[in-house]
Scaffold this motif. Structure first.
Motif, PDB file in Angstrom:
ATOM      1  N   LEU A  61     145.253  72.417  43.113  1.00 10.42           N
ATOM      2  CA  LEU A  61     144.455  73.631  43.309  1.00 10.42           C
ATOM      3  C   LEU A  61     145.227  74.876  42.910  1.00 10.42           C
ATOM      4  CD1 LEU A  61     142.707  72.781  46.687  1.00 10.42           C
ATOM      5  CD2 LEU A  61     141.775  72.607  44.374  1.00 10.42           C
ATOM      6  N   VAL A  62     146.523  74.909  43.207  1.00  8.91           N
ATOM      7  CA  VAL A  62     147.345  76.041  42.778  1.00  8.91           C
ATOM      8  C   VAL A  62     147.326  76.165  41.265  1.00  8.91           C
ATOM      9  CG1 VAL A  62     149.714  76.921  42.624  1.00  8.91           C
ATOM     10  CG2 VAL A  62     148.843  76.067  44.810  1.00  8.91           C
ATOM     11  N   ARG A  63     147.500  75.045  40.570  1.00 12.69           N
ATOM     12  CA  ARG A  63     147.437  75.076  39.104  1.00 12.69           C
ATOM     13  C   ARG A  63     146.080  75.596  38.625  1.00 12.69           C
ATOM     14  NH1 ARG A  63     150.855  70.688  39.243  1.00 12.69           N
ATOM     15  NH2 ARG A  63     149.157  69.244  39.647  1.00 12.69           N
ATOM     16  N   GLU A  64     145.019  75.105  39.234  1.00 14.38           N
ATOM     17  CA  GLU A  64     143.680  75.535  38.821  1.00 14.38           C
ATOM     18  C   GLU A  64     143.489  77.032  39.065  1.00 14.38           C
ATOM     19  OE1 GLU A  64     139.020  74.869  40.176  1.00 14.38           O
ATOM     20  OE2 GLU A  64     140.506  73.314  40.622  1.00 14.38           O
ATOM     21  N   TYR A  65     143.846  77.499  40.244  1.00  9.37           N
ATOM     22  CA  TYR A  65     143.641  78.910  40.580  1.00  9.37           C
ATOM     23  C   TYR A  65     144.503  79.833  39.716  1.00  9.37           C
ATOM     24  CZ  TYR A  65     141.357  77.077  44.807  1.00  9.37           C
ATOM     25  OH  TYR A  65     140.533  76.416  45.687  1.00  9.37           O
ATOM     26  N   PHE A  66     145.699  79.377  39.346  1.00 10.79           N
ATOM     27  CA  PHE A  66     146.598  80.188  38.518  1.00 10.79           C
ATOM     28  C   PHE A  66     146.430  79.909  37.028  1.00 10.79           C
ATOM     29  CE2 PHE A  66     150.124  81.101  41.872  1.00 10.79           C
ATOM     30  CZ  PHE A  66     149.396  82.177  42.339  1.00 10.79           C
ATOM     31  N   GLU A  67     145.517  79.011  36.687  1.00  8.35           N
ATOM     32  CA  GLU A  67     145.259  78.650  35.289  1.00  8.35           C
ATOM     33  C   GLU A  67     146.532  78.148  34.611  1.00  8.35           C
ATOM     34  OE1 GLU A  67     143.334  82.004  33.463  1.00  8.35           O
ATOM     35  OE2 GLU A  67     141.665  81.972  34.881  1.00  8.35           O
ATOM     36  N   GLY A  68     147.237  77.273  35.314  1.00  6.69           N
ATOM     37  CA  GLY A  68     148.476  76.702  34.802  1.00  6.69           C
ATOM     38  C   GLY A  68     148.312  75.237  34.440  1.00  6.69           C
ATOM     39  N   GLU A  69     149.331  74.706  33.769  1.00 11.69           N
ATOM     40  CA  GLU A  69     149.320  73.312  33.345  1.00 11.69           C
ATOM     41  C   GLU A  69     150.588  72.564  33.758  1.00 11.69           C
ATOM     42  OE1 GLU A  69     148.779  73.315  29.147  1.00 11.69           O
ATOM     43  OE2 GLU A  69     146.702  74.039  29.230  1.00 11.69           O
ATOM     44  N   SER A  70     151.666  73.282  34.010  1.00 14.75           N
ATOM     45  CA  SER A  70     152.944  72.646  34.300  1.00 14.75           C
ATOM     46  C   SER A  70     152.949  71.997  35.681  1.00 14.75           C
ATOM     47  CB  SER A  70     154.078  73.677  34.253  1.00 14.75           C
ATOM     48  OG  SER A  70     154.177  74.281  32.994  1.00 14.75           O
ATOM     49  N   ILE A  71     153.787  70.980  35.836  1.00 17.15           N
ATOM     50  CA  ILE A  71     154.122  70.509  37.173  1.00 17.15           C
ATOM     51  C   ILE A  71     154.804  71.654  37.896  1.00 17.15           C
ATOM     52  CG2 ILE A  71     155.624  68.928  38.452  1.00 17.15           C
ATOM     53  CD1 ILE A  71     155.144  66.869  36.275  1.00 17.15           C
ATOM     54  N   HIS A  76     157.797  78.440  34.008  1.00 11.09           N
ATOM     55  CA  HIS A  76     156.576  78.901  33.343  1.00 11.09           C
ATOM     56  C   HIS A  76     155.400  78.000  33.711  1.00 11.09           C
ATOM     57  CE1 HIS A  76     153.848  80.410  30.295  1.00 11.09           C
ATOM     58  NE2 HIS A  76     154.725  81.361  30.014  1.00 11.09           N
ATOM     59  N   LYS A  77     154.267  78.612  33.999  1.00 14.26           N
ATOM     60  CA  LYS A  77     153.118  77.837  34.476  1.00 14.26           C
ATOM     61  C   LYS A  77     152.466  76.993  33.381  1.00 14.26           C
ATOM     62  CE  LYS A  77     149.506  81.400  33.963  1.00 14.26           C
ATOM     63  NZ  LYS A  77     148.508  82.227  34.688  1.00 14.26           N
ATOM     64  N   ASN A  78     152.732  77.309  32.121  1.00 11.43           N
ATOM     65  CA  ASN A  78     152.129  76.546  31.023  1.00 11.43           C
ATOM     66  C   ASN A  78     153.144  75.961  30.050  1.00 11.43           C
ATOM     67  OD1 ASN A  78     149.302  76.788  31.611  1.00 11.43           O
ATOM     68  ND2 ASN A  78     149.459  78.938  31.038  1.00 11.43           N
ATOM     69  N   ALA A  79     154.388  76.360  30.165  1.00  9.98           N
ATOM     70  CA  ALA A  79     155.415  75.902  29.211  1.00  9.98           C
ATOM     71  C   ALA A  79     156.700  75.639  29.973  1.00  9.98           C
ATOM     72  CB  ALA A  79     155.629  76.946  28.113  1.00  9.98           C
ATOM     73  N   ALA A  80     156.764  74.484  30.624  1.00  7.64           N
ATOM     74  CA  ALA A  80     157.888  74.185  31.508  1.00  7.64           C
ATOM     75  C   ALA A  80     159.222  74.107  30.773  1.00  7.64           C
ATOM     76  CB  ALA A  80     157.631  72.874  32.246  1.00  7.64           C
ATOM     77  N   ALA A  81     159.205  73.906  29.460  1.00 11.85           N
ATOM     78  CA  ALA A  81     160.444  73.823  28.692  1.00 11.85           C
ATOM     79  C   ALA A  81     161.007  75.189  28.330  1.00 11.85           C
ATOM     80  CB  ALA A  81     160.209  73.010  27.411  1.00 11.85           C
ATOM     81  N   THR A  82     160.303  76.239  28.682  1.00 11.57           N
ATOM     82  CA  THR A  82     160.725  77.601  28.319  1.00 11.57           C
ATOM     83  C   THR A  82     161.737  78.116  29.325  1.00 11.57           C
ATOM     84  OG1 THR A  82     158.555  77.998  27.358  1.00 11.57           O
ATOM     85  CG2 THR A  82     159.899  79.928  27.827  1.00 11.57           C
TER      86      THR A  82
END
Length: 203
Positions: free
Chosen positions: A112-122, A142-148
């Protein structure tokens, strides 16, 4: 729907920081890091190590995910402003470390946190069992680019009167940008590094 008292939520604490100078100069990309923490009654207090925790997870974890993401979104300028996130829990000394894990490590919170924040990362995390007033370092990335690597950072959380022995502090962290002066690249563009190719550097 039950009110906060019905869910055992005693209070919600917001904290933020903005680094204006790092090593004598202003960050090229200003960022605000923040935490929103909920102090909740431990619903499993006094139970056995073999108890099923799922019923209370389904009831409480989604409420915490909604409340904490709402606080951070409102304070940090909206979902689009949030670039990095992390989660944590501190269990009071009367409970088990598993009680904190139950609230932050299941789909009823993390998804739900990912959904509410529009993220994709673990979502990276920390958890502990400790006395009231103990600090916990919450990792963020990073919420969408964990390798950054630019967004690998931490924020420290502490609530003076929590968790009590029968409480859990559930924390959500976020940042609107990277570390000050980040300049170490990212994992997607790293060279191949192995011991046998470094030769004399490590011999």
């Amino acid at each position: 729907m039950m009110n906060d008292e019905g869910f055992g939520i005693r209070k919600i604490v917001y904290y933020s920081e903005e680094i204006l100078l790092e090593n004598g100069s202003a960050p090229a990309v200003p960022a605000v890091r923040a935490t929103a923490a909920a102090v909740v009654a431990n619903p499993w207090l006094g139970g056995k190590a073999s108890d099923d925790l799922s019923s209370e997870v389904v009831q409480l974890a989604p409420v915490l995910a909604r409340k904490l993401t709402d606080v951070l979104s409102a304070e940090l300028g909206g979902v689009d402003a949030i670039q990095a996130f992390g989660k944590a829990a501190i269990v009071g000394t009367g409970g088990e470390i598993e009680h904190g894990a139950a609230l932050i490590h299941t789909p009823f919170f993390g998804n739900l946190v990912r959904e509410y924040f529009e993220g994709e990362s673990i979502i990276c995390f920390a958890d502990d069992r400790a006395d009231a007033g103990s600090t916990l370092v919450v990792p963020l990335w990073h919420k969408n680019a964990a390798a950054t690597r630019t967004h690998y950072q931490t924020i420290t959380t502490r609530i003076g009167d929590a968790p009590g022995p029968g409480e859990i502090v559930v924390v959500l962290g976020a940042s609107t940008g990277p570390r000050p002066h980040s300049r170490i690249g990212d994992r997607l563009t790293d060279p191949v590094v192995k011991a046998d190719i470094l030769g004399e550097l490590i011999s």
